[in-house]
Design a protein around this motif. Structure first.
Motif, PDB file in Angstrom:
ATOM      1  N   GLU A  16     -12.399   2.437 -13.329  1.00 34.48           N
ATOM      2  CA  GLU A  16     -13.396   1.782 -12.714  1.00 34.48           C
ATOM      3  C   GLU A  16     -12.980   2.079 -11.432  1.00 34.48           C
ATOM      4  OE1 GLU A  16     -15.096  -1.592 -16.347  1.00 34.48           O
ATOM      5  OE2 GLU A  16     -13.330  -1.593 -15.222  1.00 34.48           O
ATOM      6  N   ILE A  17     -11.629   1.620 -11.603  1.00 29.11           N
ATOM      7  CA  ILE A  17     -10.889   2.115 -10.509  1.00 29.11           C
ATOM      8  C   ILE A  17     -10.717   2.700  -9.106  1.00 29.11           C
ATOM      9  CG2 ILE A  17      -9.235   1.518  -9.724  1.00 29.11           C
ATOM     10  CD1 ILE A  17      -9.518  -0.962 -10.355  1.00 29.11           C
ATOM     11  N   ARG A  18     -11.371   4.464 -10.258  1.00 26.38           N
ATOM     12  CA  ARG A  18     -11.718   5.239  -9.487  1.00 26.38           C
ATOM     13  C   ARG A  18     -12.974   5.634  -8.873  1.00 26.38           C
ATOM     14  NH1 ARG A  18      -8.049   8.749  -8.830  1.00 26.38           N
ATOM     15  NH2 ARG A  18      -6.269   9.332 -10.440  1.00 26.38           N
ATOM     16  N   GLN A  19     -13.795   4.766  -9.352  1.00 29.49           N
ATOM     17  CA  GLN A  19     -15.289   4.577  -9.158  1.00 29.49           C
ATOM     18  C   GLN A  19     -15.505   3.421  -8.017  1.00 29.49           C
ATOM     19  OE1 GLN A  19     -18.042   3.144 -12.132  1.00 29.49           O
ATOM     20  NE2 GLN A  19     -19.652   3.312 -10.905  1.00 29.49           N
ATOM     21  N   ILE A  20     -14.514   2.619  -7.917  1.00 29.68           N
ATOM     22  CA  ILE A  20     -14.982   1.629  -6.773  1.00 29.68           C
ATOM     23  C   ILE A  20     -14.064   2.846  -5.447  1.00 29.68           C
ATOM     24  CG2 ILE A  20     -14.294  -0.277  -5.854  1.00 29.68           C
ATOM     25  CD1 ILE A  20     -14.215  -1.596  -8.485  1.00 29.68           C
ATOM     26  N   ALA A  21     -13.657   2.996  -5.572  1.00 24.06           N
ATOM     27  CA  ALA A  21     -13.106   4.269  -4.029  1.00 24.06           C
ATOM     28  C   ALA A  21     -13.702   5.280  -4.222  1.00 24.06           C
ATOM     29  CB  ALA A  21     -11.331   4.973  -4.777  1.00 24.06           C
ATOM     30  N   PHE A  41     -13.069   6.260  -0.312  1.00 28.99           N
ATOM     31  CA  PHE A  41     -11.488   6.268   0.403  1.00 28.99           C
ATOM     32  C   PHE A  41     -11.163   7.866   0.042  1.00 28.99           C
ATOM     33  CE2 PHE A  41     -10.615   1.312  -1.376  1.00 28.99           C
ATOM     34  CZ  PHE A  41     -11.183   1.451  -0.090  1.00 28.99           C
ATOM     35  N   ILE A  42     -10.116   8.400   0.476  1.00 31.13           N
ATOM     36  CA  ILE A  42     -10.117   9.561   1.132  1.00 31.13           C
ATOM     37  C   ILE A  42      -9.453   9.959  -0.113  1.00 31.13           C
ATOM     38  CG2 ILE A  42      -9.858   9.608   3.668  1.00 31.13           C
ATOM     39  CD1 ILE A  42      -7.243   9.770   3.951  1.00 31.13           C
ATOM     40  N   ASN A  43      -8.336   8.913  -0.378  1.00 29.32           N
ATOM     41  CA  ASN A  43      -7.313   9.247  -2.347  1.00 29.32           C
ATOM     42  C   ASN A  43      -8.124   8.922  -3.389  1.00 29.32           C
ATOM     43  OD1 ASN A  43      -8.071   6.681  -1.709  1.00 29.32           O
ATOM     44  ND2 ASN A  43      -6.007   6.268  -1.363  1.00 29.32           N
ATOM     45  N   ALA A  44      -9.984   8.723  -3.386  1.00 25.12           N
ATOM     46  CA  ALA A  44     -10.032   8.581  -4.402  1.00 25.12           C
ATOM     47  C   ALA A  44      -9.588   9.338  -6.000  1.00 25.12           C
ATOM     48  CB  ALA A  44     -11.716   8.591  -4.373  1.00 25.12           C
ATOM     49  N   ASP A  45      -9.685  10.865  -6.027  1.00 23.18           N
ATOM     50  CA  ASP A  45      -9.128  11.351  -6.756  1.00 23.18           C
ATOM     51  C   ASP A  45      -7.661  12.127  -6.904  1.00 23.18           C
ATOM     52  OD1 ASP A  45     -12.069  11.272  -7.264  1.00 23.18           O
ATOM     53  OD2 ASP A  45     -12.462  13.085  -5.795  1.00 23.18           O
ATOM     54  N   MET A  68       0.780  -1.308  -0.393  1.00 30.31           N
ATOM     55  CA  MET A  68       0.154   0.206   0.229  1.00 30.31           C
ATOM     56  C   MET A  68       0.838   0.979   0.181  1.00 30.31           C
ATOM     57  SD  MET A  68      -3.028  -1.192   2.258  1.00 30.31           S
ATOM     58  CE  MET A  68      -3.987   0.513   2.059  1.00 30.31           C
ATOM     59  N   SER A  69       0.736   1.952  -0.687  1.00 33.99           N
ATOM     60  CA  SER A  69       1.527   2.735  -0.838  1.00 33.99           C
ATOM     61  C   SER A  69       1.369   4.380  -1.208  1.00 33.99           C
ATOM     62  CB  SER A  69       2.204   3.460  -2.791  1.00 33.99           C
ATOM     63  OG  SER A  69       0.972   4.007  -3.714  1.00 33.99           O
ATOM     64  N   GLY A  70      -0.068   4.297  -0.921  1.00 29.11           N
ATOM     65  CA  GLY A  70      -1.431   5.215  -0.422  1.00 29.11           C
ATOM     66  C   GLY A  70      -1.944   5.491  -0.940  1.00 29.11           C
ATOM     67  N   GLY A  71      -1.587   5.341  -2.747  1.00 26.45           N
ATOM     68  CA  GLY A  71      -1.848   6.016  -3.833  1.00 26.45           C
ATOM     69  C   GLY A  71      -3.567   5.415  -4.141  1.00 26.45           C
ATOM     70  N   VAL A  72      -4.750   5.495  -4.796  1.00 25.75           N
ATOM     71  CA  VAL A  72      -5.961   4.504  -4.885  1.00 25.75           C
ATOM     72  C   VAL A  72      -5.658   3.461  -5.498  1.00 25.75           C
ATOM     73  CG1 VAL A  72      -6.290   6.110  -7.635  1.00 25.75           C
ATOM     74  CG2 VAL A  72      -8.436   5.560  -5.828  1.00 25.75           C
ATOM     75  N   ASP A  73      -4.785   3.343  -6.255  1.00 27.25           N
ATOM     76  CA  ASP A  73      -4.861   2.121  -7.236  1.00 27.25           C
ATOM     77  C   ASP A  73      -4.363   0.371  -5.836  1.00 27.25           C
ATOM     78  OD1 ASP A  73      -4.941   2.807  -9.483  1.00 27.25           O
ATOM     79  OD2 ASP A  73      -3.485   3.169 -10.053  1.00 27.25           O
ATOM     80  N   SER A  74      -3.541   1.143  -5.371  1.00 27.96           N
ATOM     81  CA  SER A  74      -3.286   0.247  -4.107  1.00 27.96           C
ATOM     82  C   SER A  74      -3.727  -0.407  -3.245  1.00 27.96           C
ATOM     83  CB  SER A  74      -1.650   0.407  -3.450  1.00 27.96           C
ATOM     84  OG  SER A  74      -2.180   1.049  -2.603  1.00 27.96           O
TER      85      SER A  74
END
Length: 363
Positions: free
Chosen positions: A179-184, A189-193, A9-15
Motif C-alpha cells: 500500500e505504501i509503494r502504491q501511494i508513492a 515520488f521518484i523513490n517509489a520503486d 526523511m532518509s530518502g527512502g519510500v517509507d519516510s
C-alpha cells in the motif's frame, strides 16, 4: 491550533510516504535528514545502502513536492560516538552489535526529538512499521507491532522511552508495504520503486572486520580455533571476523559442519562445535528498557526474539538486578549471541528489551 510535525526523511519510500500522510492529516510538516558521516567510503551508494548524499537529494525533492520546509542536521559526532564507536567496541569485546538499534535510540528518537523541541515542533514522525497507543488504565504509552507482519520493525524500537513515545508518530503502522509503494507511485515520488535499505550505512561493502581495523588503527591478532574439548583445530584470522552461529568462512576441514560457539578474548581463541553446541536454555540481558512498567515485580511469561528475523519464542523473563534480566527459554534456542538485542512481546505489544550479555562480560 495546527499541530507541527518533523518528518525524519532518509530518502527512502517509507519516510517519503510518511511525510505525505502527515500532510494529508493536516499537520504543519517539515522534513529533516540527519547528516551522519563525512567518510568518503560511506558516501558510495550501494544498491541497498541508506543515508548517502543521493538519498539526501531524494528527500529534499520529496519535501519540495509536498511544499515542506526541509532541514539537514549535522550529527556526525553523535553518530560516531553512539553508533560507530559502540559498533567497533562491541565486536572487539566479543559481541555482535546491531547498529540500527543504536541509530534509532540515540539519533532519531533522542537527538532528533530534542531538535524538534528546540524548533517548537510537537512531534517527530518516522517511516517505521510500528504503532504507538496509550494505555487508558495506566496512562503509559505502549509500543505495538506494525499491522504488516512481514515489515514489522518493533524489534529495533524496543529502547524507546515514555518521553519519546509521547512525541513520536508512526503513520505507516496501519499500512502494508504494498500500500505504501502504491501511494508513492500515485504521488509520483521518484523513490517509489527504490529497494529497501539493508546494508550497514557506514560499511556499504559489508566488510565490517576491515572497517573496524581501519577505524581503530589496529589489525586483528590471529589465534587458535579450538573444539569444545579444547583441542586445537587450526588458526583463525582474528576473533572480530567471527560471530556466534557462523558456519561459512572458517577455513577448517572437518568430517561434519562446525559452527562458532564461543570466544575467549583472554586467550584469543575461537571455539567451534556442533549444531547442538549452539543451543542455550537461558541468557542474561542488560541495558534494559521496559515499556509498560518501570521494573518487573516478578517473573513474566512472554515471547522473546533474540534476532531481528527470528520467530518469537516462549520464555520467562525475570529482573534479577536493577539493570539485569534473566531470560529462560521454554525450549533451548540456537545461537543466542552477545551484543544482539533480546526483545519481549505480549501479543502485538512490545514489553521492552535489552542487550544479550555473558556472565564474563558483566565482571
Amino acid at each position: 491550533m495546527q499541530k507541527k510535525a518533523l518528518i525524519a526523511m532518509s530518502g527512502g519510500v517509507d519516510s517519503s510516504v510518511a511525510a505525505y500522510l502527515m500532510a494529508q492529516k493536516g499537520y504543519d510538516c517539515a522534513g529533516a535528514t540527519l547528516k551522519l558521516y563525512d567518510n568518503p567510503q560511506c558516501s558510495q551508494p550501494g544498491e541497498r545502502a541508506c543515508c548517502t548524499p543521493s538519498d539526501t537529494e531524494v528527500a529534499r525533492n520529496v519535501a519540495a513536492r509536498l511544499g515542506m520546509l526541509y532541514y539537514v542536521f549535522p550529527m556526525q559526532e553523535e553518530f560516531r560516538k553512539n553508533v560507530i564507536d559502540k559498533f567497533a567496541s562491541t565486536y572487539l569485546n566479543g559481541g555482535t552489535p546491531n547498529p540500527c538499534i543504536d541509530c534509532n535510540r540515540f539519533l532519531k528518537f533522542d537527538a532528533l526529538v530534542k531538535k524538534a523541541q528546540e524548533l517548537g515542533i510537537d512531534y517527530v514522525v518516522s517511516g517505521h512499521y510500528a504503532r504507538v497507543q496509550k494505555d487508558p488504565d495506566t496512562g503509559r504509552y505502549l509500543l505495538k507491532k506494525g499491522l504488516d507482519s512481514t515489515k514489522d520493525q518493533s524489534y529495533v524500537l524496543y529502547s524507546m522511552t515514555q518521553e519519546q513515545l509521547a512525541h513520536i508518530l508512526f503513520p505507516l503502522g496501519e499500512y502494508t508495504k504494498a500500500e505504501i509503494r502504491q501511494i508513492a507511485q500515485e504521488q509520483g515520488f521518484i523513490n517509489a520503486d527504490k529497494p529497501d535499505s539493508q546494508d550497514i550505512c557506514f560499511i556499504p561493502d559489508g566488510d565490517y572486520a576491515s572497517f573496524i581495523e581501519e577505524y581503530t588503527g589496529n589489525s586483528s591478532a590471529p589465534g587458535e580455533f579450538l573444539d569444545t574439548d579444547g583441542r586445537v583445530l587450526g588458526k583463525h584470522k582474528g576473533h572480530i571476523h567471527y560471530t556466534i552461529g557462523q558456519r561459512r568462512g572458517l577455513g577448517i576441514s572437518a568430517p561434519q559442519s562446525l559452527y562458532v560457539c564461543g570466544k575467549s578474548l583472554q586467550t584469543n581463541q575461537v571455539i567451534l562445535g556442533k549444531k547442538e553446541d549452539l543451543m542455550s536454555s537461558s541468557c542474561l540481558v542488560n541495558d534494559i528498557n521496559l515499556i509498560p512498567w518501570d521494573h518487573l515485580d516478578g517473573p513474566v511469561q512472554c515471547k522473546v526474539k533474540t534476532r531481528y528475523r527470528q520467530p518469537e519464542q516462549p520464555a520467562t523473563i525475570e529482573q534479577i538486578e536493577k539493570d539485569l534480566l534473566k531470560v529462560t527459554f521454554h525450549e533451548p534456542q540456537r545461537a543466542v549471541t552477545p551484543g544482539q538485542a533480546a526483545v519481549f512481546y505480549d501479543g502485538d505489544t512490545v514489553l521492552g528489551g535489552g542487550t544479550i550479555v555473558t556472565e564474563a562480560q558483566l565482571k
